[in-house]
Motif scaffolding. Structure first.
Motif, short mmCIF file in Angstrom:
data_model
loop_
_atom_site.label_atom_id
_atom_site.label_comp_id
_atom_site.label_asym_id
_atom_site.label_seq_id
_atom_site.Cartn_x
_atom_site.Cartn_y
_atom_site.Cartn_z
N SER A 61 -24.48 -17.36 11.95
CA SER A 61 -25.53 -16.33 11.97
C SER A 61 -26.73 -16.87 12.73
CB SER A 61 -25.94 -15.95 10.55
OG SER A 61 -26.93 -14.95 10.56
N ARG A 62 -27.40 -15.98 13.44
CA ARG A 62 -28.62 -16.34 14.15
C ARG A 62 -29.80 -15.85 13.34
NH1 ARG A 62 -31.50 -13.33 18.08
NH2 ARG A 62 -32.85 -14.60 19.41
N LEU A 63 -30.63 -16.79 12.89
CA LEU A 63 -31.79 -16.46 12.07
C LEU A 63 -33.04 -16.45 12.95
CD1 LEU A 63 -30.98 -18.66 8.94
CD2 LEU A 63 -30.21 -16.33 9.49
N THR A 64 -33.90 -15.49 12.75
CA THR A 64 -35.11 -15.33 13.55
C THR A 64 -36.33 -15.17 12.65
OG1 THR A 64 -34.93 -12.91 13.64
CG2 THR A 64 -33.71 -14.16 15.31
N ALA A 65 -37.48 -14.99 13.28
CA ALA A 65 -38.70 -14.77 12.50
C ALA A 65 -38.60 -13.51 11.65
CB ALA A 65 -39.90 -14.68 13.44
N ASP A 66 -37.87 -12.52 12.14
CA ASP A 66 -37.71 -11.28 11.39
C ASP A 66 -36.67 -11.40 10.28
OD1 ASP A 66 -39.60 -9.97 12.97
OD2 ASP A 66 -38.11 -9.42 14.47
N THR A 67 -35.68 -12.28 10.48
CA THR A 67 -34.62 -12.48 9.48
C THR A 67 -34.45 -13.98 9.25
OG1 THR A 67 -32.95 -12.41 11.23
CG2 THR A 67 -33.40 -10.36 10.06
N PRO A 68 -35.37 -14.60 8.48
CA PRO A 68 -35.35 -16.06 8.31
C PRO A 68 -34.39 -16.56 7.24
CG PRO A 68 -37.24 -15.15 7.19
CD PRO A 68 -36.56 -13.99 7.85
N ILE A 84 -29.52 -18.66 1.85
CA ILE A 84 -30.03 -19.89 2.47
C ILE A 84 -31.24 -19.48 3.32
CG2 ILE A 84 -29.52 -21.76 4.09
CD1 ILE A 84 -26.55 -21.39 3.28
N VAL A 85 -32.35 -20.17 3.13
CA VAL A 85 -33.61 -19.77 3.76
C VAL A 85 -34.10 -20.85 4.72
CG1 VAL A 85 -36.01 -19.08 3.33
CG2 VAL A 85 -34.22 -18.46 1.70
N ILE A 86 -34.66 -20.42 5.85
CA ILE A 86 -35.37 -21.32 6.76
C ILE A 86 -36.85 -21.05 6.54
CG2 ILE A 86 -35.68 -22.11 9.13
CD1 ILE A 86 -32.84 -22.48 8.04
N GLU A 87 -37.48 -21.90 5.75
CA GLU A 87 -38.89 -21.70 5.41
C GLU A 87 -39.78 -21.96 6.62
OE1 GLU A 87 -39.35 -24.46 2.21
OE2 GLU A 87 -38.75 -22.98 0.69
N GLY A 88 -40.73 -21.06 6.85
CA GLY A 88 -41.66 -21.20 7.96
C GLY A 88 -41.17 -20.57 9.25
N LEU A 89 -39.91 -20.16 9.30
CA LEU A 89 -39.38 -19.57 10.53
C LEU A 89 -40.11 -18.28 10.89
CD1 LEU A 89 -37.21 -19.92 12.72
CD2 LEU A 89 -35.67 -18.53 11.31
N GLU A 90 -40.61 -17.57 9.88
CA GLU A 90 -41.31 -16.30 10.12
C GLU A 90 -42.61 -16.50 10.89
OE1 GLU A 90 -42.60 -17.92 6.13
OE2 GLU A 90 -40.73 -17.67 7.23
N ASN A 91 -43.09 -17.74 10.97
CA ASN A 91 -44.34 -18.03 11.67
C ASN A 91 -44.11 -18.59 13.07
OD1 ASN A 91 -45.81 -17.33 9.30
ND2 ASN A 91 -45.44 -19.38 8.48
N THR A 92 -42.88 -18.55 13.55
CA THR A 92 -42.54 -19.12 14.86
C THR A 92 -41.98 -18.06 15.79
OG1 THR A 92 -40.22 -19.66 14.37
CG2 THR A 92 -41.90 -21.23 13.63
N ARG A 93 -41.70 -18.48 17.00
CA ARG A 93 -41.04 -17.60 17.97
C ARG A 93 -39.68 -18.15 18.37
NH1 ARG A 93 -45.26 -16.85 22.72
NH2 ARG A 93 -45.48 -19.08 22.36
N THR A 94 -39.16 -19.06 17.58
CA THR A 94 -37.86 -19.63 17.87
C THR A 94 -36.81 -19.01 16.95
OG1 THR A 94 -36.68 -21.71 18.22
CG2 THR A 94 -38.05 -21.55 16.25
N ASP A 95 -35.59 -19.49 17.04
CA ASP A 95 -34.54 -19.02 16.15
C ASP A 95 -33.71 -20.21 15.67
OD1 ASP A 95 -33.03 -19.69 18.36
OD2 ASP A 95 -32.70 -17.63 18.99
N VAL A 96 -32.86 -19.96 14.72
CA VAL A 96 -32.01 -21.01 14.14
C VAL A 96 -30.58 -20.49 14.08
CG1 VAL A 96 -31.47 -22.32 12.05
CG2 VAL A 96 -33.85 -22.08 12.79
#
Length: 338
Positions: free
Chosen positions: A124-131, A98-110
């Motif tokens: 799971s906590r998804l970040t710009a490094d692990t979107p 499952i991918v969060i598209e565009g997360l790699e371009n932000t400074r937030t997390d999901v």
């Protein structure tokens, strides 16, 4: 005293000017929830942060064998942008990505949460490094423990209000023995209410709790400013009592965060213990960091360190004004948001 008040005011303004400094936590994270309704049917809830009145440019995408893979156009709920839909997945999600598209371009997390029909919960906590999230085939007890330990550790280190309360205790209680007693009492208290609220034994609305947490920091700031006037105060003489009472409030705040994550049906005690231990690990990491900074300052700039050494010292007063100013801003915002 005028220069002292001016310094305190300057510190408050500098802190308030920092991005998102007056919020309890960093920029509101995104949240993705997938709940299995039947073998192939999943209920999807997707919330992404608001950026200047528009949704952040990130999107949750399910595996290609799910229909649809993305949700409808989001709507604003006043704080974030939300979309909900029901997806049909022809294959199991275990092992899928499952991918969060565009997360790699932000400074937030999901925060991603997946609950299967048998009650198994994967977070799971998804970040710009692990979107992206690769859904594990199965979740062992050790994996559950580690997952919730990390979530607890991350939560406390992102909770500026909780950390500011702990910092105020460090400033107020300079006796190592009393400080240890205060931190222990705080730990015991928030563990009690965290467990009670998470298990459904106690239910308190979140807005008053968040406002009361801000008020607790205001009261500690007042006690810091009263130090050195020769009068006995409860917080200075018996800090463990005050820490315990306020710890009950902060535990409800932790429970509010944990309620969003959810607890796995088959491992509730284990997950609850791990989350609480993660909170404590984060808290001790913060305390160790503050003490390390003070030791470095005392070694490199002893004159500056003496300004913070005794109750009522100029540096201590400045910290009192700064802590009080920021916490009053939080209190005002939270009461206004009722």
């Amino acid at each position: 005293m005028r220069w002292l008040a001016a310094m305190g005011f300057l510190v408050v303004m500098l802190v308030a000017a920092m991005p998102n400094a007056t919020r309890a936590h960093a920029l509101d994270p995104g949240y993705l929830s997938l709940e299995q309704l039947s073998g192939q049917s999943w209920r999807v809830f997707w919330r992404k942060p608001d950026v200047s009145g528009r949704p952040m440019r990130i999107d949750a995408r399910l595996p290609a064998f799910c229909t649809p893979t993305t949700g409808p156009v989001p709507f604003s709920d006043g704080k974030a942008w939300v979309s909900q839909w029901q997806a049909t997945c022809s294959e199991t999600l275990q092992g899928a990505t499952i991918v969060i598209e565009g997360l790699e371009n932000t400074r937030t997390d999901v925060l991603a949460r997946l609950q299967t029909a048998d009650g198994t919960v994967i977070t799971s906590r998804l970040t710009a490094d692990t979107p992206s999230l690769v859904v594990p085939e199965q979740l062992s007890g050790l994996a559950v423990f580690w997952q919730y330990l990390v979530l607890g550790w991350e939560h406390i280190l992102e909770g500026l209000d909780h950390l500011l309360f702990v910092f105020a205790l460090l400033v107020l209680v300079q006796s190592p023995g009393r400080l240890l007693g205060a931190i222990t009492a705080f730990t015991v208290a928030h563990s009690i209410t965290l467990a009670a609220a998470s298990l459904g034994l106690l239910s308190v609305p979140s807005p008053p709790v968040e406002a009361a947490i801000a008020l607790s920091i205001v009261l500690l700031a007042v006690e810091i400013l009263k130090q050195g006037d020769g009068k006995p105060y409860l917080t200075a003489n018996a800090p463990w009592i005050v820490a315990f009472l306020f710890g009950l409030l902060h535990g409800l705040g932790f429970a509010g965060a944990l309620s969003e994550i959810g607890l796995p049906a088959g491992d509730i005690p284990l997950a609850l213990l791990a989350f609480n231990l993660g909170v404590e690990a984060g808290q001790l990491t913060f305390v160790a960091g503050v003490l390390a900074v003070f030791l470095v300052v005392r070694w490199m700039a002893p004159v500056l360190a003496r300004a913070f050494h005794a109750p009522g010292a100029p540096g201590t007063k400045v910290l009192g004004y700064a802590i009080g100013g920021v916490s009053v801003i939080w209190l005002t915002e939270r009461v206004a948001g009722f």
